[in-house]
Write a protein that holds these residues in place. Structure first.
Motif, PDB file in Angstrom:
ATOM      1  N   UNK A 105       0.721  -1.238   0.021  1.00 18.49           N
ATOM      2  CA  UNK A 105       0.019  -0.060   0.101  1.00 18.49           C
ATOM      3  C   UNK A 105       0.923   1.075  -0.017  1.00 18.49           C
ATOM      4  N   UNK A 106       0.453   2.207  -0.813  1.00 29.03           N
ATOM      5  CA  UNK A 106       1.389   3.335  -0.661  1.00 29.03           C
ATOM      6  C   UNK A 106       0.823   4.286   0.537  1.00 29.03           C
ATOM      7  N   UNK A 107       1.847   5.065   1.111  1.00 30.90           N
ATOM      8  CA  UNK A 107       1.542   5.699   2.310  1.00 30.90           C
ATOM      9  C   UNK A 107       0.563   6.833   1.880  1.00 30.90           C
ATOM     10  N   UNK A 108      -0.281   7.196   2.948  1.00 30.12           N
ATOM     11  CA  UNK A 108      -1.271   8.431   2.663  1.00 30.12           C
ATOM     12  C   UNK A 108      -0.889   9.555   2.028  1.00 30.12           C
TER      13      UNK A 108
ATOM     14  N   UNK B 131      32.202   3.978   1.458  1.00 32.88           N
ATOM     15  CA  UNK B 131      31.271   2.913   2.288  1.00 32.88           C
ATOM     16  C   UNK B 131      30.115   2.611   1.215  1.00 32.88           C
ATOM     17  N   UNK B 132      29.783   1.452   1.185  1.00 33.84           N
ATOM     18  CA  UNK B 132      28.474   1.068   0.604  1.00 33.84           C
ATOM     19  C   UNK B 132      27.364   1.647   1.312  1.00 33.84           C
ATOM     20  N   UNK B 133      26.400   2.438   0.533  1.00 31.25           N
ATOM     21  CA  UNK B 133      25.194   2.775   0.974  1.00 31.25           C
ATOM     22  C   UNK B 133      24.259   1.918   0.892  1.00 31.25           C
ATOM     23  N   UNK B 134      23.457   1.122   2.026  1.00 30.01           N
ATOM     24  CA  UNK B 134      22.173   0.348   1.570  1.00 30.01           C
ATOM     25  C   UNK B 134      21.134   1.045   1.381  1.00 30.01           C
ATOM     26  N   UNK B 135      20.310   0.501   0.509  1.00 30.93           N
ATOM     27  CA  UNK B 135      18.839   1.013   0.038  1.00 30.93           C
ATOM     28  C   UNK B 135      17.972   0.058   0.259  1.00 30.93           C
ATOM     29  N   UNK B 136      17.451   0.005   1.398  1.00 31.54           N
ATOM     30  CA  UNK B 136      16.709  -1.196   2.054  1.00 31.54           C
ATOM     31  C   UNK B 136      15.212  -1.312   1.215  1.00 31.54           C
ATOM     32  N   UNK B 137      14.855  -0.388   0.814  1.00 35.07           N
ATOM     33  CA  UNK B 137      13.484  -0.176   0.112  1.00 35.07           C
ATOM     34  C   UNK B 137      13.496  -0.083  -1.442  1.00 35.07           C
ATOM     35  N   UNK B 138      14.571  -0.330  -1.989  1.00 36.15           N
ATOM     36  CA  UNK B 138      14.471  -0.466  -3.507  1.00 36.15           C
ATOM     37  C   UNK B 138      14.966  -1.348  -4.108  1.00 36.15           C
ATOM     38  N   UNK B 139      14.295  -1.931  -5.054  1.00 36.56           N
ATOM     39  CA  UNK B 139      14.680  -3.144  -5.849  1.00 36.56           C
ATOM     40  C   UNK B 139      15.788  -2.941  -6.831  1.00 36.56           C
ATOM     41  N   UNK B 140      16.620  -3.927  -7.148  1.00 33.93           N
ATOM     42  CA  UNK B 140      17.595  -3.627  -8.247  1.00 33.93           C
ATOM     43  C   UNK B 140      16.948  -3.522  -9.480  1.00 33.93           C
ATOM     44  N   UNK B 141      15.775  -3.925  -9.560  1.00 39.89           N
ATOM     45  CA  UNK B 141      15.096  -4.126 -10.952  1.00 39.89           C
ATOM     46  C   UNK B 141      14.891  -2.541 -11.309  1.00 39.89           C
ATOM     47  N   UNK B 142      14.652  -1.741 -10.277  1.00 35.01           N
ATOM     48  CA  UNK B 142      14.376  -0.133 -10.854  1.00 35.01           C
ATOM     49  C   UNK B 142      15.513   0.523 -10.765  1.00 35.01           C
TER      50      UNK B 142
ATOM     51  N   UNK C 208       5.621   0.694  -7.530  1.00 39.15           N
ATOM     52  CA  UNK C 208       7.178   0.373  -6.876  1.00 39.15           C
ATOM     53  C   UNK C 208       8.183   1.432  -7.387  1.00 39.15           C
ATOM     54  N   UNK C 209       8.010   2.115  -8.281  1.00 38.93           N
ATOM     55  CA  UNK C 209       9.098   3.111  -8.231  1.00 38.93           C
ATOM     56  C   UNK C 209       8.660   4.326  -7.586  1.00 38.93           C
ATOM     57  N   UNK C 210       7.491   4.482  -7.293  1.00 40.05           N
ATOM     58  CA  UNK C 210       7.094   5.711  -6.535  1.00 40.05           C
ATOM     59  C   UNK C 210       7.419   5.406  -4.932  1.00 40.05           C
ATOM     60  N   UNK C 211       7.324   4.208  -4.825  1.00 38.52           N
ATOM     61  CA  UNK C 211       7.813   3.727  -3.088  1.00 38.52           C
ATOM     62  C   UNK C 211       9.164   4.046  -3.131  1.00 38.52           C
ATOM     63  N   UNK C 212       9.866   3.747  -4.087  1.00 35.84           N
ATOM     64  CA  UNK C 212      11.621   3.827  -4.228  1.00 35.84           C
ATOM     65  C   UNK C 212      11.834   5.333  -3.897  1.00 35.84           C
ATOM     66  N   UNK C 213      11.167   6.119  -4.921  1.00 34.70           N
ATOM     67  CA  UNK C 213      11.454   7.478  -5.102  1.00 34.70           C
ATOM     68  C   UNK C 213      10.904   8.148  -3.518  1.00 34.70           C
ATOM     69  N   UNK C 214      10.013   7.735  -2.943  1.00 33.80           N
ATOM     70  CA  UNK C 214       9.554   8.065  -1.567  1.00 33.80           C
ATOM     71  C   UNK C 214      10.695   7.802  -0.722  1.00 33.80           C
ATOM     72  N   UNK C 215      11.080   6.726  -0.590  1.00 35.41           N
ATOM     73  CA  UNK C 215      12.341   6.482   0.141  1.00 35.41           C
ATOM     74  C   UNK C 215      13.568   6.979  -0.040  1.00 35.41           C
ATOM     75  N   UNK C 216      13.940   7.183  -1.371  1.00 31.71           N
ATOM     76  CA  UNK C 216      15.123   7.910  -1.686  1.00 31.71           C
ATOM     77  C   UNK C 216      14.877   9.369  -1.373  1.00 31.71           C
ATOM     78  N   UNK C 217      13.741   9.864  -1.231  1.00 31.67           N
ATOM     79  CA  UNK C 217      13.484  11.170  -0.925  1.00 31.67           C
ATOM     80  C   UNK C 217      14.033  12.138  -1.745  1.00 31.67           C
ATOM     81  N   UNK C 218      13.549  12.097  -3.150  1.00 32.14           N
ATOM     82  CA  UNK C 218      13.831  12.982  -4.204  1.00 32.14           C
ATOM     83  C   UNK C 218      12.519  13.459  -4.787  1.00 32.14           C
TER      84      UNK C 218
END
Lengths: 310, 172
Positions: free
Chosen positions: A3-6, B52-63, B107-117
């Motif tokens: 689910x996408x965040x709110x 150092x290697x930066x871990x991106x926990x929420x981003x799949x390598x596919x994207x 999934x890319x939206x989630x990634x962009x949200x996590x990467x905060x850009x």
């Protein structure tokens, strides 16, 4: 799918048109609440989009409403106007675009009374308000300044509604006929939804806005005026800095604005009734083009080739 | 037109990013710093070494390749003088979204949200909005994977309230 965040959902929804938003209410309970979130309204307006127009039509059936999303129209011109099903109401005015309607208590009807409605929001309390400005057309023939109607065209800028006013002087004391009256323009009046005060707004000193065929329009968040000069020339004036007399400048001219396809019908329309014979500048599109309503019959998009300043 | 752009100068420092599934990506430092999440890994963290290697926990390598391609091109667009013609940016953006399924977009939206850009997120949410506008409620539910939790009566009531908005929908 996760689910996408709110806040992301809000972001996506805020980019939708009003009609798509109304449909979004039906998706699920959470979205039904999201659509009512005041934050969504703010975000919606922050994504600068072309306006959604509500068209009010009395022909052939009285009081028909249609909506038109201009941003859709530009991208693909196949989109038609959507009919808005309105409940059977005896008589109404369209004051602004909104997502709902309410019935107002009936005000006292007096003879020779005219009124103009306005709609806006108090940004501090987030409360919407409808105002009704009432004036009397009593024809006192001994006094010269008889009445100052507010023009029904209103512009909401910086939380204030603006109207252009007219003064009508009676030149003939004896007949008092309409033909003997002289029109002249009076100040722009503003109503502030915050403190509920009426104020006068600065006008350019050149007097170019004191024309009978002149109306206000919101161009890019500035109080502006379209002045109909001669037969086919429109001057666009913009008040660059709010309420600063000197900041009024003539921004551009719109030359021959009658679309060619409508030109031929022109002649037959000579006798058309007064109300439908005016053109009106509706606003500025994101592309910088000007949207014009042509004699209540067509919407015309005009490319501005040359700005007078800069 | 993609990644070859500025790599002629071999001194450009690289930062290694690690996607959720462990795959490593070597990224030019300015491109990596477009992502606030990567930036904040280094800024104010004096111990963090650039190697150092930066871990991106929420981003799949596919994207990752597509996302990095977006940053590379858009930062180049921003720097270029005179600015690139609108058609060039539009063509890149359209090509970027082409062949992306709805699920990949999410999934890319989630990634962009996590990467905060902001730039990528704005671009993707706009793309999602374009995909659902003027679509039926059923289409929107399927798009987001949302279950209808209204009773038939509730749904009929809401539909009746907003009846006028349901004319003129596009084909799903």
């Amino acid at each position: 799918m996760k689910c996408l965040p709110r806040e992301i959902i809000l972001d996506i929804l805020s980019r939708l048109s009003v009609t798509s938003l109304l449909q979004a209410k039906r998706v699920c309970k959470a979205w039904h609440n999201l659509v009512r979130d005041p934050l969504l309204v703010c975000m919606h307006f922050s994504h600068v989009k072309d306006p959604c127009l509500i068209l009010h039509c009395d022909d052939p059936i009285k009081n028909q409403l249609y909506s038109l999303e201009l941003s859709d129209l530009i991208k693909d011109d196949r989109r038609d106007v959507n009919k808005i099903r309105v409940p059977a109401l005896p008589e109404f005015y369209v004051v602004a675009r909104a997502m709902d309607y309410i019935e107002l208590p009936k005000s006292k009807e007096l003879p020779n009374q005219n009124s103009v409605f306005g709609f806006g929001v108090n940004q501090t309390t987030n409360k919407y308000k409808v105002i009704q400005v009432v004036y009397w057309k009593h024809r006192n023939r001994r006094r010269r300044d008889i009445f100052r109607p507010l023009l029904p065209v209103q512009v909401l800028v910086r939380g204030r509604l603006h109207w252009h006013t007219w003064s009508i002087f009676c030149s003939s004391r004896i007949t008092g006929n309409i033909e003997d009256e002289q029109f002249s323009c009076c100040p722009i009046i503003s109503f502030d939804f915050e403190d509920e005060q009426f104020r006068e707004v600065a006008m350019p000193s050149c007097g170019d806005l004191d024309k009978i065929r002149c109306h206000l329009v919101d161009l890019g968040g500035c109080v502006s005026a379209a002045v109909f000069n001669g037969y086919e020339q429109i001057e666009i004036w913009i008040m660059k800095e709010y309420d600063v007399k000197e900041s009024w400048i003539k921004e551009f001219n719109i030359g021959n604005h009658v679309p060619r396809s409508l030109e031929e019908e022109e002649e037959e329309e000579e006798e058309a009734d007064q109300k439908s014979s005016f053109d009106r500048v509706v606003g500025l599109l994101k592309t910088g083009e000007v949207l014009l309503e042509y004699k209540c019959r067509a919407l015309v998009i005009i490319k501005i080739m040359e700005h007078l300043n800069n | 037109m993609a990644s070859s752009s500025s790599s002629s100068s071999t001194q450009v420092k690289k930062i290694t990013l690690k996607a959720a599934d462990g795959k490593h990506f070597e990224v030019e430092e300015p491109v990596a710093m477009e992502m606030e999440t990567v930036k904040s890994f280094f800024v104010g963290n004096e111990d963090a070494m650039k190697d150092m290697v930066v871990p991106l926990l929420n981003v799949s390598s596919e994207h990752m390749p597509a996302i990095l391609d977006f940053y590379r091109n858009h930062s180049e667009f921003r720097k270029r003088t005179p600015p690139p013609p609108a058609e060039e940016v539009k063509a890149f953006n359209e090509a970027f979204l082409e062949n992306k399924s709805d699920e990949q977009l999410m999934e890319m939206i989630m990634a962009a949200n996590f990467l905060n850009t902001k730039e990528l997120l704005n671009f993707l949410t706009e793309a999602a909005a374009n995909r659902i506008k003027n679509k039926s409620v059923e289409y929107v539910r399927a798009f987001f994977g949302i279950e209808n939790d209204f009773t038939p009566e509730e749904e009929a009531r809401i539909r009746a309230e907003n009846e006028w908005a349901f004319d003129g929908l596009d084909e799903d």
